[in-house]
Design a protein around this motif. Sequence first.
Motif, PDB file in Angstrom:
ATOM      1  N   PHE A 156       0.832  -1.202   0.000  1.00 17.34           N
ATOM      2  CA  PHE A 156       0.000   0.000   0.000  1.00 17.34           C
ATOM      3  C   PHE A 156       0.870   1.257   0.000  1.00 17.34           C
ATOM      4  O   PHE A 156       1.727   1.442   0.871  1.00 17.34           O
ATOM      5  CB  PHE A 156      -0.904   0.001   1.241  1.00 17.34           C
ATOM      6  N   TYR A 192      -3.744  11.511   5.379  1.00 14.92           N
ATOM      7  CA  TYR A 192      -3.775  10.864   6.694  1.00 14.92           C
ATOM      8  C   TYR A 192      -2.393  10.914   7.355  1.00 14.92           C
ATOM      9  O   TYR A 192      -2.286  10.882   8.583  1.00 14.92           O
ATOM     10  CB  TYR A 192      -4.302   9.416   6.578  1.00 14.92           C
ATOM     11  N   GLY A 222      -0.167  -2.974  11.072  1.00 15.80           N
ATOM     12  CA  GLY A 222      -0.374  -3.024   9.612  1.00 15.80           C
ATOM     13  C   GLY A 222       0.443  -1.908   8.968  1.00 15.80           C
ATOM     14  O   GLY A 222      -0.093  -1.007   8.344  1.00 15.80           O
ATOM     15  N   THR A 223       1.773  -2.019   9.082  1.00 15.93           N
ATOM     16  CA  THR A 223       2.643  -0.872   8.767  1.00 15.93           C
ATOM     17  C   THR A 223       2.819  -0.610   7.269  1.00 15.93           C
ATOM     18  O   THR A 223       3.220   0.480   6.873  1.00 15.93           O
ATOM     19  CB  THR A 223       4.008  -1.040   9.476  1.00 15.93           C
ATOM     20  N   GLY A 224       2.542  -1.589   6.397  1.00 18.38           N
ATOM     21  CA  GLY A 224       2.681  -1.357   4.946  1.00 18.38           C
ATOM     22  C   GLY A 224       4.109  -0.964   4.587  1.00 18.38           C
ATOM     23  O   GLY A 224       5.058  -1.716   4.828  1.00 18.38           O
ATOM     24  N   VAL A 279       5.431   3.745   6.748  1.00 21.49           N
ATOM     25  CA  VAL A 279       5.361   5.208   6.749  1.00 21.49           C
ATOM     26  C   VAL A 279       4.902   5.782   8.089  1.00 21.49           C
ATOM     27  O   VAL A 279       5.471   6.775   8.561  1.00 21.49           O
ATOM     28  CB  VAL A 279       4.473   5.710   5.571  1.00 21.49           C
ATOM     29  N   ILE A 280       3.896   5.170   8.718  1.00 23.29           N
ATOM     30  CA  ILE A 280       3.399   5.744   9.978  1.00 23.29           C
ATOM     31  C   ILE A 280       4.451   5.587  11.078  1.00 23.29           C
ATOM     32  O   ILE A 280       4.713   6.525  11.844  1.00 23.29           O
ATOM     33  CB  ILE A 280       2.047   5.100  10.376  1.00 23.29           C
ATOM     34  N   GLU A 282       3.014  -6.362  10.612  1.00 24.15           N
ATOM     35  CA  GLU A 282       2.495  -6.471   9.247  1.00 24.15           C
ATOM     36  C   GLU A 282       2.345  -7.951   8.929  1.00 24.15           C
ATOM     37  O   GLU A 282       3.185  -8.769   9.286  1.00 24.15           O
ATOM     38  CB  GLU A 282       3.475  -5.778   8.274  1.00 24.15           C
ATOM     39  N   ILE A 283       1.254  -8.275   8.201  1.00 24.59           N
ATOM     40  CA  ILE A 283       0.975  -9.683   7.897  1.00 24.59           C
ATOM     41  C   ILE A 283       1.574 -10.103   6.561  1.00 24.59           C
ATOM     42  O   ILE A 283       1.811 -11.279   6.315  1.00 24.59           O
ATOM     43  CB  ILE A 283      -0.556  -9.927   7.940  1.00 24.59           C
ATOM     44  N   THR A 326       3.570 -10.366  11.730  1.00 27.38           N
ATOM     45  CA  THR A 326       2.613 -10.994  12.640  1.00 27.38           C
ATOM     46  C   THR A 326       1.201 -10.523  12.329  1.00 27.38           C
ATOM     47  O   THR A 326       1.010  -9.486  11.697  1.00 27.38           O
ATOM     48  CB  THR A 326       3.006 -10.679  14.116  1.00 27.38           C
ATOM     49  N   ASP A 327       0.234 -11.308  12.791  1.00 33.35           N
ATOM     50  CA  ASP A 327      -1.173 -10.972  12.604  1.00 33.35           C
ATOM     51  C   ASP A 327      -1.561  -9.980  13.711  1.00 33.35           C
ATOM     52  O   ASP A 327      -1.628 -10.357  14.882  1.00 33.35           O
ATOM     53  CB  ASP A 327      -1.980 -12.278  12.697  1.00 33.35           C
ATOM     54  N   LEU A 328      -1.748  -8.769  13.362  1.00 32.87           N
ATOM     55  CA  LEU A 328      -2.152  -7.659  14.240  1.00 32.87           C
ATOM     56  C   LEU A 328      -1.167  -7.302  15.350  1.00 32.87           C
ATOM     57  O   LEU A 328      -0.501  -6.286  15.276  1.00 32.87           O
ATOM     58  CB  LEU A 328      -3.537  -7.911  14.860  1.00 32.87           C
ATOM     59  N   ASN A 354      -4.039   2.023  10.503  1.00 35.48           N
ATOM     60  CA  ASN A 354      -4.748   2.503   9.313  1.00 35.48           C
ATOM     61  C   ASN A 354      -5.187   1.253   8.540  1.00 35.48           C
ATOM     62  O   ASN A 354      -4.503   0.804   7.635  1.00 35.48           O
ATOM     63  CB  ASN A 354      -3.798   3.369   8.478  1.00 35.48           C
ATOM     64  N   PRO A 355      -6.307   0.634   8.944  1.00 36.33           N
ATOM     65  CA  PRO A 355      -6.683  -0.650   8.327  1.00 36.33           C
ATOM     66  C   PRO A 355      -7.291  -0.458   6.943  1.00 36.33           C
ATOM     67  O   PRO A 355      -7.665   0.662   6.576  1.00 36.33           O
ATOM     68  CB  PRO A 355      -7.748  -1.179   9.294  1.00 36.33           C
ATOM     69  N   ALA A 395      -4.858  -4.602   1.082  1.00 35.17           N
ATOM     70  CA  ALA A 395      -4.628  -3.380   1.872  1.00 35.17           C
ATOM     71  C   ALA A 395      -5.847  -2.466   1.833  1.00 35.17           C
ATOM     72  O   ALA A 395      -5.969  -1.563   2.652  1.00 35.17           O
ATOM     73  CB  ALA A 395      -3.398  -2.650   1.351  1.00 35.17           C
ATOM     74  N   MET A 414     -10.038  -6.863   9.948  1.00 34.10           N
ATOM     75  CA  MET A 414      -8.882  -6.226  10.591  1.00 34.10           C
ATOM     76  C   MET A 414      -9.343  -5.097  11.505  1.00 34.10           C
ATOM     77  O   MET A 414      -8.851  -4.943  12.617  1.00 34.10           O
ATOM     78  CB  MET A 414      -7.903  -5.696   9.549  1.00 34.10           C
TER      79      MET A 414
HETATM   80  C1  SAM Z   1      -4.438   0.512   4.376  1.00 33.46           C
HETATM   81  S1  SAM Z   1      -2.944  -0.352   4.496  1.00 33.46           S
HETATM   82  C2  SAM Z   1      -2.039   0.800   5.516  1.00 33.46           C
HETATM   83  C3  SAM Z   1      -0.539   0.663   5.426  1.00 33.46           C
HETATM   84  C4  SAM Z   1       0.239   1.728   6.213  1.00 33.46           C
HETATM   85  N1  SAM Z   1      -0.020   1.637   7.627  1.00 33.46           N
HETATM   86  C5  SAM Z   1      -0.108   3.109   5.728  1.00 33.46           C
HETATM   87  O1  SAM Z   1      -0.771   3.826   6.474  1.00 33.46           O
HETATM   88  O2  SAM Z   1       0.287   3.477   4.617  1.00 33.46           O
HETATM   89  C6  SAM Z   1      -3.319  -1.677   5.593  1.00 33.46           C
HETATM   90  C7  SAM Z   1      -2.140  -2.602   5.909  1.00 33.46           C
HETATM   91  O3  SAM Z   1      -2.544  -3.571   6.870  1.00 33.46           O
HETATM   92  C8  SAM Z   1      -1.945  -4.812   6.549  1.00 33.46           C
HETATM   93  N2  SAM Z   1      -2.741  -5.866   7.210  1.00 33.46           N
HETATM   94  C9  SAM Z   1      -3.925  -6.390   6.813  1.00 33.46           C
HETATM   95  N3  SAM Z   1      -4.350  -7.308   7.706  1.00 33.46           N
HETATM   96  C10 SAM Z   1      -3.419  -7.363   8.682  1.00 33.46           C
HETATM   97  C11 SAM Z   1      -3.290  -8.117   9.893  1.00 33.46           C
HETATM   98  N4  SAM Z   1      -4.226  -8.986  10.268  1.00 33.46           N
HETATM   99  N5  SAM Z   1      -2.183  -7.925  10.677  1.00 33.46           N
HETATM  100  C12 SAM Z   1      -1.224  -7.041  10.302  1.00 33.46           C
HETATM  101  N6  SAM Z   1      -1.304  -6.302   9.158  1.00 33.46           N
HETATM  102  C13 SAM Z   1      -2.372  -6.456   8.378  1.00 33.46           C
HETATM  103  C14 SAM Z   1      -1.988  -4.843   5.040  1.00 33.46           C
HETATM  104  O4  SAM Z   1      -1.072  -5.786   4.511  1.00 33.46           O
HETATM  105  C15 SAM Z   1      -1.638  -3.389   4.711  1.00 33.46           C
HETATM  106  O5  SAM Z   1      -0.249  -3.226   4.586  1.00 33.46           O
END
Ligand code: SAM
Length: 395
Positions: free
Chosen positions: A197, A204, A223-225, A228-229, A245-246, A272-274, A286-287, A301, A309
């Motif tokens: 993403f 934001y 969910g750091t992508g 950036v945050i 990040e998953i 990791t998951d969440l 930022n889900p 994403a 999420m």
């Molecule tokens: C909208 S993007 C936001 C990315 C980043 N935080 C940003 O603001 O640009 C959502 C992110 O959450 C991650 N994600 C989705 N489900 C997740 C989970 N269960 N645990 C961790 N990360 C997850 C996705 O892979 C994606 O990178």
Amino acid sequence: MMEWQENGVAHTAHWRSESGVAAPVRVVIADDTLAADDAWRLACEGTALLWRGDFQNARHLLEAMMRRVERKPRHGSRKARDKVASAAQTVDAEADVQDPAAAFHRHRLATLQRARTLGRVLIPLDGDYGIPLRRAPDLRAACTEVWGDADGQPSVVSLRELLGLIGAHQWRRKGIELLALGDAAGRSRIHPWYGVFSPVRGEYIDLVATVPMAEVDLAFDIGTGTGVIAAVLARRGLPRIVATEIDPRAVACARENLARLGVDDRVQVCETDLWPEGRAGLVVCNPPWIPARPSAPIERAIYDEESRMLRGFLAGLRDHLQPTGEGWLILSDLAEHLGLRTRAALLAWIDQAGLQVAGQHSVKPRHGKATDPADPLHEARSKELTTLWRLTAKA
Ligand SMILES: C[S@@+](CC[C@H](N)C(=O)[O-])C[C@H]1O[C@@H](n2cnc3c(N)ncnc32)[C@H](O)[C@@H]1O
């Protein structure tokens, strides 16, 4: 694997599709002699065109096919056709206002169908990702970035996906400048990887950079992508951040960005998951904001079936906050305007999680689609707000 007949000989090759499309079953060999109308007809019928002609001509053919997507029927005078089209648009627009969720699903289905049809122009790749066609560019670096080292086996990919890969390669090289990330050494760019993403709509990020923040010793970015945050929080002076990040590709992307920005000594990225272990004084998330099933892994994403999420974040937040800590949920309300989620449901999830709203900061998206009246989802998009919800544990 993909199988086809060529000059009476059976061939097979590895089929590549990041968008999760199955290997085509009906395949014909195509070259520069194929007219765009014929290519379009075959693709609409579900036949894939394995290209053996000039690479640049394949690009032109795809462009010609894209123009046919928008073409109106040829019956009657132009004026009569325009009148019919405009009446149909008025009926559609009225129906869309009545039932925005149905309009959203219809629009998504049409987009998917169009992508499938246009994805039927196929390009062969050698075992080292070389393209055995006249005037083909050298895309070996771009392919290696996305698929890893070549394995010596020939493969086939849709031209449309290959062009997306070239675009992603250029974004990754160039990066996106974000003022909120600037430091004394002039490091202010995020380099998104393919399928990760991209914070190209940066409003934001400005919220995360400016909303008042208490002094905390540890923050989580869920969910750091691209990272950036976490990077913005580090620039705001936070001493320690754990980002989760998953998606493994995003994990690698975030680590690279954080190192480039010189904050990797303060940010740890975990696949990791969440949730990571422990409790933090600030937890930011930022889900994905549209509760619908992703049609491919690269859509995960944005689309989150049944808001899994979002609900998982809210349900677990209290247990991962220090007693006086704050959770920052960043969420667009587009889903509400599309009739896919209600504000009441969001507030109920917050309440059921033992949380309360301590404040809200909203911005209007600045991207082009938000103000484009020709966009099929314009009505909903024109009302969209992105909000940073400040959440705390209820007493
Ligand atoms: C909208 S993007 C936001 C990315 C980043 N935080 C940003 O603001 O640009 C959502 C992110 O959450 C991650 N994600 C989705 N489900 C997740 C989970 N269960 N645990 C961790 N990360 C997850 C996705 O892979 C994606 O990178």
